[in-house]
Scaffold this active site. Structure first.
Site, PDB file in Angstrom:
ATOM      1  CG  HIS A 380      44.528  60.598  23.243  1.00  0.00           C
ATOM      2  ND1 HIS A 380      44.787  59.496  22.470  1.00  0.00           N
ATOM      3  CD2 HIS A 380      43.807  61.439  22.479  1.00  0.00           C
ATOM      4  CE1 HIS A 380      44.257  59.674  21.274  1.00  0.00           C
ATOM      5  NE2 HIS A 380      43.644  60.848  21.250  1.00  0.00           N
ATOM      6  CE  LYS A 572      55.880  50.179  25.537  1.00  0.00           C
ATOM      7  NZ  LYS A 572      54.527  50.264  25.007  1.00  0.00           N
ATOM      8  NE  ARG A 573      58.800  60.525  23.579  1.00  0.00           N
ATOM      9  CZ  ARG A 573      58.657  61.801  23.221  1.00  0.00           C
ATOM     10  NH1 ARG A 573      58.154  62.109  22.043  1.00  0.00           N
ATOM     11  NH2 ARG A 573      59.052  62.773  24.019  1.00  0.00           N
ATOM     12  CE  LYS A 578      54.491  55.480  26.722  1.00  0.00           C
ATOM     13  NZ  LYS A 578      53.519  54.659  25.967  1.00  0.00           N
ATOM     14  CB  THR A 680      48.707  51.931  19.030  1.00  0.00           C
ATOM     15  OG1 THR A 680      49.739  52.905  19.191  1.00  0.00           O
ATOM     16  CG2 THR A 680      47.349  52.571  19.229  1.00  0.00           C
ATOM     17  CE  LYS A 684      51.999  51.053  15.949  1.00  0.00           C
ATOM     18  NZ  LYS A 684      52.968  52.073  16.427  1.00  0.00           N
TER      19      LYS A 684
HETATM   20  C1  LIG Z   1      52.982  52.812  17.548  1.00  0.00           C
HETATM   21  C2  LIG Z   1      54.029  53.811  17.857  1.00  0.00           C
HETATM   22  C3  LIG Z   1      54.045  54.438  19.106  1.00  0.00           C
HETATM   23  C4  LIG Z   1      53.072  54.088  20.211  1.00  0.00           C
HETATM   24  O1  LIG Z   1      53.665  53.078  20.989  1.00  0.00           O
HETATM   25  P1  LIG Z   1      53.077  52.658  22.425  1.00  0.00           P
HETATM   26  O2  LIG Z   1      53.967  51.525  22.816  1.00  0.00           O
HETATM   27  O3  LIG Z   1      51.671  52.219  22.207  1.00  0.00           O
HETATM   28  O4  LIG Z   1      53.219  53.831  23.300  1.00  0.00           O
HETATM   29  C5  LIG Z   1      55.037  55.355  19.367  1.00  0.00           C
HETATM   30  N1  LIG Z   1      55.962  55.667  18.444  1.00  0.00           N
HETATM   31  C6  LIG Z   1      55.990  55.075  17.238  1.00  0.00           C
HETATM   32  C7  LIG Z   1      57.056  55.440  16.277  1.00  0.00           C
HETATM   33  C8  LIG Z   1      55.028  54.133  16.902  1.00  0.00           C
HETATM   34  O5  LIG Z   1      55.050  53.571  15.686  1.00  0.00           O
END
Ligand SMILES: *Cc1c(COP(=O)(O)O)cnc(C)c1O
Length: 838
Positions: A380, A572-573, A578, A680, A684
Site C-alpha cells: 500500500h 483525507k488523513r 498529501k 480512493t 468517490k
Molecule cells: C475514502 C476514505 C479515506 C481515503 O481517502 P484518501 O483521500 O483516498 O486518502 C479516508 N478516510 C475516510 C473516512 C474515507 O471514507
C-alpha cells in the site's frame, strides 16, 4: 452533440426499484413497521411512548437483522456443504462506518424502512444518526477493506474477513481553540446490535516464553515452544450484506481476553508476578487501534496485536478446513487462499508454518510449499517510514519460535535462491535478506511477504510499476510474474446509491435499475452530457446536496456558506505527502489577492477540509491549527465580501464523508507525484460529479484516462520530474527567493496576522518548507497549483461547461467499482469462483 430527449419527471425521491405493485409495497411498509414496533417491545424492552432515538435505531437494526441472519446462515451452509474454495482477507483495519442504512439499501428495504418510520412519526436519517461509526481503521487502507467486503458479498465470492475487535477505534477528533484534541472512541460501550459473539469459536493463542530442543528416539531434533502465557481470542461476527441480499459475508473480529491459564513452568519458576503482568497484557491487546496512518509504530503491543489476530484467524481457518479434511493437508492450498492487506498480518506466514510443523507434524518443506501457495500480499505504500521492521529482540521475547522459522526461511532463500542467481554477491544478499543487520537487527516484514507470496500487487497502475521497479527490483528479477496490479475501487452502493439518492435517481432512469451491480451502465449518462435539461437536472442534484452540506457546516462549525459558491474539498488523513499545506498556501495567496482587489472577478469559493493527524505528528497538527487560524480570520473579514470561506470540519470519518462528498464541486487530490499509492476518495468524489484538481499520481492517472484530461484540472510535476528534481538536488529556497508572492505568503506565517499577539506559532510550516528542505516539493508545485485553480475558476463560471465535465466524470467511473477490483483479484490472484447461495 445535442440530444433532443428530455428527462422524465419523477414523482418520488426514491432509489428503490418500483417494479413491485403499490399494494405489495404498502404491505411491505406495514410489515416492517410491525417488526420495528415488535422489536421495540420484545427485543429492546421499551415502548413507543418512552423510546429514545437510540432505542428506535436498535429496533430498526433488529428488524433488518431478521432478513440478514437467515441469509448469513444460508451463505455459510452453502459454502460448508460444497467445501468451496474461499479467500481469507486478513487486515488489521476495517473502516466500516455505519451499517444500518447500507444494510437496508443492500436489502432494497431503505424506502420501505423510511416510509415505515415516517408512519411512526420518525425520520430515518435522524434515527440512524444514533449509530456510532465503526471506525476500526485509520483511513484509505481500512476503508478499502470495508469496500472489498461489500463487493465480495455482492459478487458472491466465498470469503471471510479477519481483523481485530478494537474496544476503541480511531480517536474522536475535537477542535479546541483551533487545535486537534484526541478523545477515545468507544463505539460499542453498551454493546452493538450489529455484531454477534461466537463463544463456540474461541481460540487460545500462546505468547512469549522460550524454545528448547527435543531429541526424538530416532535422533531427530525438533523445537518445542514453551509459551509464557495464553491469550484468549473471542470472535465477534459482523454480517456484511451483499447488494440485493445476494449473499451475506462474515467479518470476524477477534477480541482478546485473559485466560487465567498460565504456563506452570514459568509460574512455578518464580514467575508469579510476570504471569500476572502477562494477564493484564492479554486484556490490553485489542484495547485500541494505533492511530498512525502510513507510519510504523514499532511497538511491542502492536506486534502482539498483529500476531494475536493472525493466530486466531489461522486456527479458525484450520478448524474449518479440518472439519472436512481431517488433518490431510494435501488439499489445503486448493481450498484456502489468504490475502495480506499490507504487511500488518505478515506474522501469519510463520504462524501457519509453525502450526503445520509443530502441531500438525508436517516437514518444513511441506509447510513451506503450502505457505507459498496460500499467501498473497498487497503493498500500500512506498514510504520508507511505513515499511514495517521489527527488532529481533522483540521477536525473541514474544515469538521465539516464529523467529526460528523466519531464520530458516531466510537461510533457504539466501542459499538456494539468491546464491543461485547472484553467486557470491553479498550486497544483494544483505539487501534481500529478511533480516536487516546492524546495531539493532530487524525483521523486514515486506521482504518476508514478497519471498513467500504467490502474487504481490500494488493498488494502482503507477504504484504497481513503482513497487516492481523501484521498491523490489531484485525480487522482480527473480520472479517477474509475481508482481501485478489491481487498481483499488470503492463500493457504489455506499458511495453513490445510499449517499446520493438524487443522483442515484438520475441513473435509475438513464441506466436502468442494475447500475449498482454494473457501474459501467452509468456511462449511458455520457450521451446526455451536452443536453441542457440533463445538465440542469444533474446540477440541481448537486446544488441540493450543497444546501444540505451548508446546513451541516453551520451546525458543526457555525460558519455561513453560500451553496452557490464553488465547494472545493480536501478530506483525507493529514500528511505532508498529501500536501494540505499546499492548499493552504494557495488559500493565502487568494486571500491576499482579494485584499488587494476586493472586486476581483472570481466565483465565490468555500474551501472545506477534514483530516485527522496522528497524535504524535506535530507538523500535521500544526497544519490543522493553521487551517483553523487562517479560516477564522478569513471567514470574519468583511473586506472580502464573502467571496472566500475556509472551514475545517472536525472528526472526519466515513459518515461525515458521506455527507461531504456528494456536495463537492472540486476534489483536491494533490499529493506529490509518486507518493499516493492509489487514493480512493478521488474515486468517490468523481462518481458523485466532482472534478479532480490533482497531480498525476495514484489512481488520479486512471481517473483522468477515463474521464478525460479536459474534464479535470491537472497540474504539477510528474513522477519522473519529481525523481529527477530530487536526484539533481532540489533547493526550495530558490522558489522562495524567485517568487515574490510565495515569499510574502510564507513570511506572513511568521507574523501574528492570523494569531493576534502570538507571532511565530505558524512558523513551523514555513520552516519545514525551507530549513527542512521541503521533502514533498510543495514550493516546486506552487505556481502550477495556482494556475490550476485559476483554470478551475474560469471553468466554473461557464455553467454548461462545468456541468458537462461533472457529468462525464460521474458517468465514466464504472471501472472504479470495488466489484471490478474483486473480479481482478479473483481472476489474477485468488483463482476464485463466485458461488450462488442455495
Ligand atoms: C475514502 C476514505 C479515506 C481515503 O481517502 P484518501 O483521500 O483516498 O486518502 C479516508 N478516510 C475516510 C473516512 C474515507 O471514507
Amino acid at each position: 452533440m445535442v440530444t433532443k430527449s428530455t428527462p422524465k419527471k419523477t414523482t418520488t425521491q426514491s432509489n428503490a426499484v418500483k417494479a413491485a405493485p403499490a399494494a405489495d409495497y404498502k404491505q411491505s411498509v406495514a410489515k416492517f413497521k410491525d417488526s420495528v414496533l415488535n422489536h421495540l417491545r420484545t427485543t429492546i424492552g421499551t415502548s413507543p411512548a418512552k423510546a429514545s432515538k437510540l432505542a428506535w435505531w436498535q429496533a430498526v437494526v433488529a428488524a433488518a437483522n431478521e432478513d440478514i441472519f437467515g441469509r448469513l446462515t444460508d451463505t455459510q451452509e452453502t459454502h460448508a456443504k460444497n467445501d468451496t474454495r474461499a479467500v481469507h482477507y486478513l487486515s488489521a483495519e476495517f473502516l466500516m462506518g455505519r451499517l444500518t442504512i447500507n444494510n437496508l439499501t443492500n436489502l432494497e428495504k431503505f424506502d420501505i424502512a423510511r416510509d415505515a418510520l415516517k408512519e411512526l412519526g420518525l425520520d430515518i436519517n435522524e434515527v440512524c444518526e444514533e449509530e456510532p461509526d465503526m471506525a476500526l481503521g485509520n483511513g484509505g487502507l481500512g476503508r478499502l477493506a470495508a469496500c472489498f467486503m461489500d463487493s465480495l458479498a455482492t459478487c458472491k465470492y466465498p470469503c471471510v474477513g479477519y481483523g481485530i475487535h478494537y474496544e476503541n477505534g480511531l480517536f474522536r477528533q475535537e477542535i479546541r481553540g483551533g487545535k486537534q484534541v484526541e478523545r477515545p472512541d468507544s463505539w460499542r460501550e453498551y454493546g452493538s446490535p450489529l455484531e454477534v459473539c461466537r463463544p463456540e469459536s474461541i481460540q487460545n493463542v500462546p505468547l512469549g516464553g522460550y524454545v528448547d530442543k527435543q531429541t526424538a528416539p530416532d535422533g531427530s531434533v525438533s523445537s518445542v515452544w514453551h509459551p509464557a502465557t495464553i491469550i484468549k481470542g473471542v470472535p465477534w461476527d459482523i454480517p456484511v450484506v451483499g447488494y440485493r441480499g445476494s449473499s451475506v459475508a462474515i467479518l470476524r473480529l477477534w477480541e482478546s481476553r485473559s485466560t487465567e491459564q498460565f504456563n506452570w513452568d514459568v509460574f512455578n519458576a518464580g514467575g508469579y508476578v510476570d504471569a500476572q503482568a502477562e494477564k493484564s497484557l492479554a486484556e490490553t491487546v485489542s484495547k485500541v487501534l494505533y492511530p498512525n496512518d502510513s507510519t510504523e509504530a514499532g511497538k511491542e503491543l502492536r506486534l502482539t496485536q498483529q500476531y494475536f489476530f493472525c493466530a486466531c484467524s489461522l486456527r479458525d481457518i484450520l478448524r474449518r478446513y479440518n472439519r472436512t479434511h481431517h488433518h490431510d493437508y494435501s488439499e489445503f492450498a486448493k481450498k484456502i487462499v489468504i490475502q495480506l492487506n499490507d504487511t500488518h498480518p505478515t506474522i501469519a506466514i510463520p504462524e501457519l508454518m509453525r502450526l503445520l510443523i509443530d502441531e500438525e507434524g508436517l516437514s518444513f518443506d511441506a509447510a513451506w510449499d503450502i505457505a507459498q501457495k496460500s499467501f498473497n500480499y498487497t503493498n500500500h505504500t512506498l514510504l520508507p517510514e511505513a515499511l514495517e521492521k521489527w527488532p529481533v529482540y522483540i521477536f525473541e521475547k514474544l515469538l521465539p519460535r516464529h523467529l526460528e522459522i523466519i531464520y530458516e526461511i531466510n537461510y533457504h532463500f539466501l542459499n538456494d535462491v539468491v546464491e543461485k542467481k547472484w553467486p557470491g554477491n553479498n550486497d544483494i544478499k544483505a539487501k534481500l535478506s529478511i533480516i536487516e543487520e546492524g546495531e539493532c537487527r530487524k525483521v523486514r516484514m515486506a521482504n518476508l511477504c514478497v519471498i513467500t507470496s504467490g502474487k504481490v500487487n500494488g493498488v494502482a497502475k503507477i504504484h504497481s510499476k513503482l513497487v516492481k521497479e523501484d521498491l523490489f527490483p531484485e525480487y522482480a528479477e527473480l520472479w517477474p510474474n509475481k508482481f501485478c496490479n489491481v487498481t483499488n475501487g470503492v463500493t457504489p452502493r455506499r458511495w453513490l446509491l445510499a449517499c446520493n439518492p438524487g443522483l442515484a435517481n438520475i441513473y435509475n432512469e438513464v441506466s436502468g435499475k442494475d447500475w449498482p451491480l454494473n457501474l459501467d451502465e452509468c456511462e449511458k449518462l455520457k450521451k446526455f452530457a451536452d443536453n441542457k435539461d440533463y445538465q440542469d437536472r444533474f446540477m440541481k442534484v448537486k446544488h441540493d446536496n450543497k444546501v444540505v452540506l451548508a446546513k451541516t457546516i453551520k451546525e458543526l462549525v457555525g460558519v455561513d456558506v453560500d451553496p452557490n459558491a464553488m465547494f472545493d474539498v480536501q478530506v483525507k488523513r493529514l500528511h505532508e505527502y498529501k500536501r494540505q499545506h499546499l492548499n493552504l498556501l494557495y488559500i493565502l495567496s487568494l486571500y491576499k489577492s482579494l485584499l488587494e482587489n476586493p472586486d476581483m472577478d472570481i466565483p465565490a469559493q468555500v474551501f472545506i477540509f477534514g483530516a485527522k493527524a496522528a497524535p504524535a505528528y506535530t507538523l500535521a497538527k500544526d497544519i490543522i491549527y493553521a487551517i483553523n487560524a487562517v479560516g477564522d480570520k478569513i471567514n470574519n473579514d468583511l473586506r472580502i465580501k464573502g467571496k472566500l470561506k475556509v472551514v475545517f470540519l472536525p472528526n472526519y470519518r466515513v459518515s461525515l464523508a458521506e455527507k461531504i462528498i456528494p456536495a463537492a464541486d472540486i476534489s483536491e487530490q494533490i499529493s506529490t507525484a509518486g507518493y499516493e499509492a492509489s487514493g480512493t476518495s478521488n474515486m468517490k468524489f468523481a462518481m458523485n460529479g466532482a472534478l479532480t484538481l490533482g497531480t498525476m499520481d495514484g489512481a488520479n492517472i486512471e481517473i483522468v484516462e477515463k474521464a478525460g484530461i479536459e474534464n479535470n484540472i491537472i497540474f504539477g510535476l510528474s513522477v519522473e520530474e519529481v525523481q529527477s528534481l530530487k536526484a539533481n538536488g532540489y533547493n526550495s529556497w530558490d522558489y522562495y527567493n524567485s517568487n515574490s508572492e510565495l515569499k510574502s505568503i510564507l513570511d506572513w506565517l511568521d507574523t501574528d496576522y492570523f494569531t493576534p499577539g502570538q507571532p511565530g506559532v505558524l512558523s513551523s510550516i514555513k520552516r519545514s518548507l525551507l530549513d527542512n528542505g521541503d521533502p514533498f516539493l510543495v514550493l516546486a508545485d506552487f505556481a502550477s497549483y495556482k494556475d490550476a485553480h485559476q483554470r478551475a475558476q474560469a471553468m466554473f463560471k461557464d455553467k454548461q461547461r462545468w456541468a458537462k465535465a461533472a457529468m462525464i466524470n460521474s458517468a465514466t467511473m464504472g471501472i472504479f467499482s470495488s466489484d471490478r477490483s474483486m473480479h481482478d483479484y479473483a481472476r489474477d490472484i485468488w483463482n476464485l469462483q463466485s458461488k450462488n447461495v442455495d
